[in-house]
Design a protein around this motif. Structure first.
Motif, PDB file in Angstrom:
ATOM      1  N   LYS A 164      34.599  60.027  38.247  1.00 52.66           N
ATOM      2  CA  LYS A 164      34.864  58.657  38.718  1.00 52.66           C
ATOM      3  C   LYS A 164      36.362  58.332  38.661  1.00 52.66           C
ATOM      4  N   ILE A 165      37.013  58.751  37.566  1.00 52.14           N
ATOM      5  CA  ILE A 165      38.448  58.441  37.421  1.00 52.14           C
ATOM      6  C   ILE A 165      39.250  59.162  38.509  1.00 52.14           C
ATOM      7  N   SER A 166      38.822  60.393  38.850  1.00 51.09           N
ATOM      8  CA  SER A 166      39.592  61.163  39.841  1.00 51.09           C
ATOM      9  C   SER A 166      39.587  60.487  41.216  1.00 51.09           C
ATOM     10  N   GLU A 167      38.701  59.510  41.410  1.00 46.54           N
ATOM     11  CA  GLU A 167      38.713  58.769  42.688  1.00 46.54           C
ATOM     12  C   GLU A 167      39.933  57.854  42.784  1.00 46.54           C
ATOM     13  N   PHE A 168      40.504  57.477  41.612  1.00 47.40           N
ATOM     14  CA  PHE A 168      41.674  56.591  41.699  1.00 47.40           C
ATOM     15  C   PHE A 168      42.884  57.062  40.885  1.00 47.40           C
ATOM     16  N   CYS A 169      42.763  58.177  40.179  1.00 48.80           N
ATOM     17  CA  CYS A 169      43.878  58.646  39.345  1.00 48.80           C
ATOM     18  C   CYS A 169      43.810  60.141  39.092  1.00 48.80           C
ATOM     19  N   GLU A 170      44.956  60.702  38.658  1.00 46.31           N
ATOM     20  CA  GLU A 170      44.968  62.108  38.232  1.00 46.31           C
ATOM     21  C   GLU A 170      44.449  62.187  36.799  1.00 46.31           C
ATOM     22  N   VAL A 171      43.479  63.043  36.552  1.00 50.03           N
ATOM     23  CA  VAL A 171      42.853  63.067  35.231  1.00 50.03           C
ATOM     24  C   VAL A 171      42.674  64.502  34.743  1.00 50.03           C
ATOM     25  N   GLU A 172      42.779  64.681  33.402  1.00 48.42           N
ATOM     26  CA  GLU A 172      42.602  65.997  32.800  1.00 48.42           C
ATOM     27  C   GLU A 172      41.838  65.812  31.492  1.00 48.42           C
ATOM     28  N   GLY A 173      40.953  66.717  31.171  1.00 49.74           N
ATOM     29  CA  GLY A 173      40.256  66.599  29.891  1.00 49.74           C
ATOM     30  C   GLY A 173      39.038  67.477  29.813  1.00 49.74           C
ATOM     31  N   LYS A 174      38.343  67.371  28.691  1.00 50.29           N
ATOM     32  CA  LYS A 174      37.071  68.073  28.485  1.00 50.29           C
ATOM     33  C   LYS A 174      36.202  67.122  27.682  1.00 50.29           C
TER      34      LYS A 174
END
Ligand SMILES: Cc1ncc(COP(=O)(O)O)c(C=O)c1O
Length: 383
Positions: A318-328
């Motif tokens: 969901k976050i990748s629809e509006f921002c660059e995101v990285e994690g696990k």
């Protein structure tokens, strides 16, 4: 509910910076509750502490029922220590021994001491500006420039490498370790304290190999990443690591008690078998031990490690629809473009944390879909 302060004024308590303008009087699940009864959706959970979620009656009831000794001095036998140690070791690779600690800083201090006792070398390598605790040694590891200004110059025995430009960093780190003068390399598996940076597997592979060749130890700091935060019991599982020493705290009790541990391979632990090598008055206090045992049972019974993995995927999609995101799992870093997002979100009822030009999210492992959607909507509107 606890009593509230007059005019939010603190008269006797020292702080290094002003407090967040929320006077916490209670907590519940994924929420903090302030003195006016306002509820804040907590996507930080005390910085990777409240993995189980706040106010879990199952955990609280077990702690309340505890009828053992108020205190056991470290020199005595106490069966619950052995039970807890076995439980932890069985969650980790290899045969290991546990050292009792009250929190993360102490756990890392024990790891550094043990490492020096093991290979009789003095130097350590760590990531610059990462974080391993508040002691002089832990500050020295990461060498924040403003700390040297106030605390005095740190020893050259502490060497920093930079996260990023991974080919160059890998080469430099391997070269340093090859000198056979380094006692240990210490790192989080996912570097939460740099805004959730995930080193490439090739970096860890190369470092592990050269550590083995040169008898240098690898200390994995799982204080923030442990106990399901990254969708695995420990972050090291993402890279199939088998570190010589693993340090834990925070999610170890999910905040229900103050406890930490240094968990070393048995041959490494043997290096500490000398008079007064280690002592912690409050390390594994009986009540704290019950909180850790209850918390681990609770995480297992409710399958929260798997839930963390699934919810993390859902949130990051969901976050990748509006921002660059990285994690696990639920260890999430977002590239932040507009300063002030943290404050705007807080005013809108969502707690997140900003650092190093990133936003980090560490929600409770059982965060509901409704709360994920609600929090992400607030984030989207305020980023
Ligand atoms: C990765 C890491 N290591 C160590 C510590 C220090 O733990 P404690 O505050 O329990 O001493 C922290 C605390 O934030 C941490 O995030």
């Amino acid at each position: 509910m606890v009593k509230t302060m007059k005019n939010n004024k603190e008269e006797f308590l020292f702080r290094d910076r002003p407090a967040f303008p929320i006077e916490v009087v209670n907590s519940d699940g994924s929420y903090l509750i302030d003195k006016n009864g306002k509820k804040y959706l907590d996507f930080v959970m005390g910085w990777c502490v409240g993995n189980a979620g706040w106010k879990k009656q199952e955990i609280i009831n077990r702690i309340k029922k505890f009828d053992g000794p108020e205190y056991v001095a470290p020199t005595y036998l106490y069966e619950r220590w052995e039970i807890l140690a076995e439980k932890i070791v069985k969650l980790m690779p290899d045969h290991r021994s546990c050292f009792r600690a009250t929190g993360g800083t102490e756990a890392n201090e024990i790891a550094l001491k043990m490492s020096r006792a093991y290979n009789k070398r003095k130097k350590f390598i760590a990531f610059q500006n990462a974080y391993h605790g508040q002691s002089i040694a832990c500050h020295s590891l990461v060498r924040m420039p403003h700390h040297e200004e106030h605390f005095g110059k740190f020893s050259d025995d502490y060497i920093q490498i930079k996260a990023g430009e991974w080919e160059k960093t890998t080469e430099e780190t391997v070269k340093l370790i090859k000198t056979e003068t380094i006692s240990a390399f210490i790192s989080e598996p996912l570097i939460c304290n740099l805004g959730v940076v995930i080193p490439p597997k090739e970096f860890f592979d190369a470092v592990t190999e050269v550590c083995k060749e040169t008898d240098t130890l690898f200390i994995c700091d799982e204080v923030a990443t442990g106990f399901g935060r990254t969708g695995k019991w420990f972050g090291l599982e993402h890279f199939s690591l088998n570190p010589d020493i693993i340090t834990i705290a925070k999610g170890f009790s999910s905040g229900y008690g103050a406890i930490g541990a240094t968990v070393a391979k048995t041959d490494v632990a043997e290096a500490m078998r000398f008079e007064f090598s280690n002592y912690s008055t409050y390390g594994w206090h009986p009540l704290a031990v019950e909180t850790a045992l209850s918390n681990i049972d609770y995480l297992m019974k409710n399958n929260l490690i798997l839930q963390s993995e699934k919810s993390g995927k859902y949130m990051m999609d969901k976050i990748s629809e509006f921002c660059e995101v990285e994690g696990k799992g639920l260890c999430i870093g977002i590239k932040e473009e507009n300063p002030g997002t943290e404050t705007r979100c807080r005013d809108a009822g969502l707690i997140i944390s900003a650092l190093e030009g990133k936003l980090v999210l560490f929600p409770a492992l059982d965060v509901s879909k409704t709360d994920m959607d609600k929090g992400l909507q607030i984030l989207k509107e305020n980023i």
